[in-house]
Enzyme design. Structure first.
Site, PDB file in Angstrom:
ATOM      1  N   ASP A  86      11.574  14.361  25.556  1.00 60.53           N
ATOM      2  CA  ASP A  86      11.279  15.674  26.135  1.00 60.53           C
ATOM      3  C   ASP A  86      12.583  16.439  26.049  1.00 60.53           C
ATOM      4  O   ASP A  86      13.571  16.071  26.711  1.00 60.53           O
ATOM      5  CB  ASP A  86      10.821  15.519  27.593  1.00 60.53           C
ATOM      6  N   ASN A 120      12.258  20.965  16.187  1.00 59.43           N
ATOM      7  CA  ASN A 120      10.999  21.672  15.957  1.00 59.43           C
ATOM      8  C   ASN A 120      10.281  22.050  17.251  1.00 59.43           C
ATOM      9  O   ASN A 120       9.572  23.048  17.291  1.00 59.43           O
ATOM     10  CB  ASN A 120      10.093  20.782  15.094  1.00 59.43           C
ATOM     11  N   TYR A 175       9.974  34.769  23.872  1.00 62.02           N
ATOM     12  CA  TYR A 175       9.948  33.990  22.624  1.00 62.02           C
ATOM     13  C   TYR A 175      10.897  34.581  21.590  1.00 62.02           C
ATOM     14  O   TYR A 175      11.733  33.862  21.016  1.00 62.02           O
ATOM     15  CB  TYR A 175       8.521  33.950  22.077  1.00 62.02           C
ATOM     16  N   LYS A 181      14.385  32.798  19.885  1.00 61.96           N
ATOM     17  CA  LYS A 181      14.608  32.458  18.476  1.00 61.96           C
ATOM     18  C   LYS A 181      15.845  33.186  17.921  1.00 61.96           C
ATOM     19  O   LYS A 181      16.523  32.677  17.027  1.00 61.96           O
ATOM     20  CB  LYS A 181      13.357  32.770  17.646  1.00 61.96           C
ATOM     21  N   THR A 184      -1.691  27.173  14.377  1.00 66.44           N
ATOM     22  CA  THR A 184      -1.447  25.981  15.214  1.00 66.44           C
ATOM     23  C   THR A 184      -1.830  26.329  16.650  1.00 66.44           C
ATOM     24  O   THR A 184      -2.155  27.483  16.948  1.00 66.44           O
ATOM     25  CB  THR A 184       0.044  25.573  15.191  1.00 66.44           C
TER      26      THR A 184
HETATM   27  P1  NAP Z   1       2.511  23.609  18.384  1.00 70.67           P
HETATM   28  O1  NAP Z   1       1.397  23.208  17.514  1.00 70.67           O
HETATM   29  O2  NAP Z   1       2.245  24.233  19.715  1.00 70.67           O
HETATM   30  O3  NAP Z   1       3.475  22.338  18.578  1.00 70.67           O
HETATM   31  C1  NAP Z   1       4.603  22.415  19.389  1.00 70.67           C
HETATM   32  C2  NAP Z   1       5.166  21.023  19.559  1.00 70.67           C
HETATM   33  O4  NAP Z   1       6.316  21.106  20.412  1.00 70.67           O
HETATM   34  C3  NAP Z   1       4.177  20.070  20.236  1.00 70.67           C
HETATM   35  O5  NAP Z   1       4.311  18.795  19.671  1.00 70.67           O
HETATM   36  C4  NAP Z   1       4.661  20.066  21.678  1.00 70.67           C
HETATM   37  O6  NAP Z   1       4.324  18.882  22.384  1.00 70.67           O
HETATM   38  C5  NAP Z   1       6.162  20.123  21.419  1.00 70.67           C
HETATM   39  N1  NAP Z   1       6.925  20.432  22.627  1.00 70.67           N
HETATM   40  C6  NAP Z   1       6.830  21.508  23.426  1.00 70.67           C
HETATM   41  N2  NAP Z   1       7.707  21.387  24.452  1.00 70.67           N
HETATM   42  C7  NAP Z   1       8.351  20.216  24.273  1.00 70.67           C
HETATM   43  C8  NAP Z   1       9.364  19.536  24.978  1.00 70.67           C
HETATM   44  N3  NAP Z   1       9.880  20.018  26.124  1.00 70.67           N
HETATM   45  N4  NAP Z   1       9.818  18.366  24.500  1.00 70.67           N
HETATM   46  C9  NAP Z   1       9.304  17.837  23.372  1.00 70.67           C
HETATM   47  N5  NAP Z   1       8.333  18.420  22.667  1.00 70.67           N
HETATM   48  C10 NAP Z   1       7.862  19.603  23.115  1.00 70.67           C
HETATM   49  O7  NAP Z   1       3.474  24.653  17.647  1.00 70.67           O
HETATM   50  P2  NAP Z   1       3.894  24.841  16.111  1.00 70.67           P
HETATM   51  O8  NAP Z   1       3.278  26.092  15.648  1.00 70.67           O
HETATM   52  O9  NAP Z   1       3.713  23.601  15.360  1.00 70.67           O
HETATM   53  O10 NAP Z   1       5.436  25.164  16.297  1.00 70.67           O
HETATM   54  C11 NAP Z   1       6.483  24.309  15.866  1.00 70.67           C
HETATM   55  C12 NAP Z   1       7.770  25.125  15.810  1.00 70.67           C
HETATM   56  O11 NAP Z   1       7.631  26.156  14.824  1.00 70.67           O
HETATM   57  C13 NAP Z   1       8.120  25.830  17.129  1.00 70.67           C
HETATM   58  O12 NAP Z   1       9.516  25.793  17.336  1.00 70.67           O
HETATM   59  C14 NAP Z   1       7.669  27.261  16.868  1.00 70.67           C
HETATM   60  O13 NAP Z   1       8.378  28.198  17.668  1.00 70.67           O
HETATM   61  C15 NAP Z   1       7.990  27.409  15.394  1.00 70.67           C
HETATM   62  N6  NAP Z   1       7.228  28.486  14.732  1.00 70.67           N
HETATM   63  C16 NAP Z   1       5.860  28.428  14.649  1.00 70.67           C
HETATM   64  C17 NAP Z   1       5.174  29.472  14.015  1.00 70.67           C
HETATM   65  C18 NAP Z   1       3.690  29.474  13.880  1.00 70.67           C
HETATM   66  O14 NAP Z   1       3.152  30.459  13.359  1.00 70.67           O
HETATM   67  N7  NAP Z   1       2.966  28.449  14.299  1.00 70.67           N
HETATM   68  C19 NAP Z   1       5.899  30.557  13.474  1.00 70.67           C
HETATM   69  C20 NAP Z   1       7.279  30.576  13.582  1.00 70.67           C
HETATM   70  C21 NAP Z   1       7.936  29.529  14.198  1.00 70.67           C
HETATM   71  P3  NAP Z   1       2.992  18.791  23.326  1.00 70.67           P
HETATM   72  O15 NAP Z   1       1.850  18.464  22.418  1.00 70.67           O
HETATM   73  O16 NAP Z   1       3.359  17.683  24.262  1.00 70.67           O
HETATM   74  O17 NAP Z   1       2.842  20.116  24.004  1.00 70.67           O
END
Ligand code: NAP
Length: 236
Positions: free
Chosen positions: A54, A81, A159, A163, A194
Site C-alpha cells: 500500500d 503506477n 488529480y 500529476k 479502466t
Molecule cells: P485503476 O484501474 O483504477 O487502477 C489503479 C490501481 O492503483 C489499482 O490496482 C488500485 O488498487 C491501485 N491503488 C490505488 N491506491 C493504492 C495504494 N494506496 N496502494 C497501492 N495500490 C493502490 O486505474 P488505471 O487507469 O489503471 O491507472 C493506473 C495509473 O495510470 C494511475 O496512476 C493513473 O493516474 C494513470 N493514468 C490513467 C489514465 C487512464 O485513462 N486510465 C490516464 C492517465 C494516467 P485497488 O484495486 O486496491 O484499488
C-alpha cells in the site's frame, strides 16, 4: 539474467497490463497490490509473484522492499503506477477541499516518494535500473494553459496538480541519478478505459501500458527525466 520488476497497483487496469506485457518479455513482474486477495488472484492469473504494498503505508512499503531484497537482492524496474483521482465529479477548485487534495496526494505524490526511496537501494544493485512514473497529460501545465488543447477544459485540481507534482518529482530524481545507470521517466498512457474513469476512456489498458513497458526496458542510450507517450515527448 532475468530482470526483476515491481509494478504498484498491478491487480487491475493499466498496472495489470504492464505486468502482463513485461512477463511476456521474460521479466519477473512482481504484482504489487494493497489488497491481498485481489493481488494474489492477479498474480496467479499472470503466473508471477505477488507482494503486498500500500503506497500510502510506509510500513507496508518497507516490508515489500525487504521481501524483494530477500527474494532477489535487487530490482531492475520500478513502475510507480498506483493512482487515484479522488472522484471526477464536476468540481471547481473553489469547491475542492484540502482534505481531498491531501488524500489524492497521499497516493499519487507522497506514495511515489515513499516507494521510490524504499526501492532505490535495490535499484542501485541493478546494472540498468529503470523507474517509470505513471503520469497523465492532465498533469501538463503547457496543455492545461493552452486554450486549443482538448484537456484545457478539464480543471480537476486534486488529480491534475498531483500529476504535475509527479512530473517534477520525475525530473528531480532523474537529476540526482544522472551519474548512475538508473533512468527515471514519466509516462502518459492516454485516456484508457479502466475503473479509474468508469471505463470511459477510448484506449485499452493494454495500449496505455505500452509506453510504460517501453520506458521500463529502455536501453543505455534512452532518455532520462523525460515525459513521454507513444508518439514521443509531450509538453510539460
Ligand atoms: P485503476 O484501474 O483504477 O487502477 C489503479 C490501481 O492503483 C489499482 O490496482 C488500485 O488498487 C491501485 N491503488 C490505488 N491506491 C493504492 C495504494 N494506496 N496502494 C497501492 N495500490 C493502490 O486505474 P488505471 O487507469 O489503471 O491507472 C493506473 C495509473 O495510470 C494511475 O496512476 C493513473 O493516474 C494513470 N493514468 C490513467 C489514465 C487512464 O485513462 N486510465 C490516464 C492517465 C494516467 P485497488 O484495486 O486496491 O484499488
Amino acid at each position: 539474467m532475468t530482470k526483476i520488476a515491481l509494478i504498484t497497483g498491478a491487480n487491475k487496469g493499466i498496472g495489470y497490463e504492464i505486468a502482463r506485457l513485461l512477463a511476456e518479455q521474460g521479466v519477473t513482474a512482481i504484482v504489487g497490490a494493497r489488497d491481498e486477495e485481489r493481488g494474489r488472484a492477479a498474480a496467479e492469473r499472470l503466473g508471477q509473484p505477488y507482494v503486498r504494498i500500500d503506497v500510502t503505508d510506509e510500513d507496508s512499503v518497507a516490508a515489500a522492499a525487504k521481501w524483494i531484497d530477500g527474494a532477489y537482492g535487487r530490482l531492475d524496474i520500478l513502475v510507480n503506477n498506483a493512482g487515484i483521482t479522488g472522484g471526477f465529479a464536476p468540481l471547481q477548485p473553489s469547491a475542492t477541499t484540502a482534505a481531498l487534495v491531501r488524500q489524492v496526494y497521499e497516493t499519487n505524490v507522497f506514495g511515489v516518494v515513499t516507494v521510490t526511496n524504499a526501492m532505490l537501494p535495490l535499484l542501485r544493485e541493478s546494472e540498468a535500473g529503470r523507474i517509470v512514473n505513471m503520469s497523465s497529460e492532465l498533469g501538463s501545465l503547457a496543455m492545461a494553459s493552452d486554450p486549443e488543447s482538448p484537456f484545457g477544459a478539464f480543471n480537476h485540481l486534486p488529480y491534475n496538480s498531483s500529476k504535475t507534482a509527479l512530473n517534477m518529482i520525475t525530473v528531480c530524481y532523474a537529476k540526482e541519478l544522472a551519474g548512475t545507470p538508473i533512468k527515471v521517466n514519466a509516462a502518459n498512457p492516454g485516456y484508457c478505459a479502466t475503473d479509474l474513469n468508469e471505463r470511459t476512456g477510448f484506449r485499452t489498458a493494454e495500449q496505455g501500458a505500452a509506453i510504460a513497458v517501453r520506458l521500463a526496458t529502455l536501453g543505455a542510450d534512452g532518455p532520462t527525466g523525460a515525459y513521454l507517450e507513444d508518439a514521443g515527448s509531450i509538453r510539460w
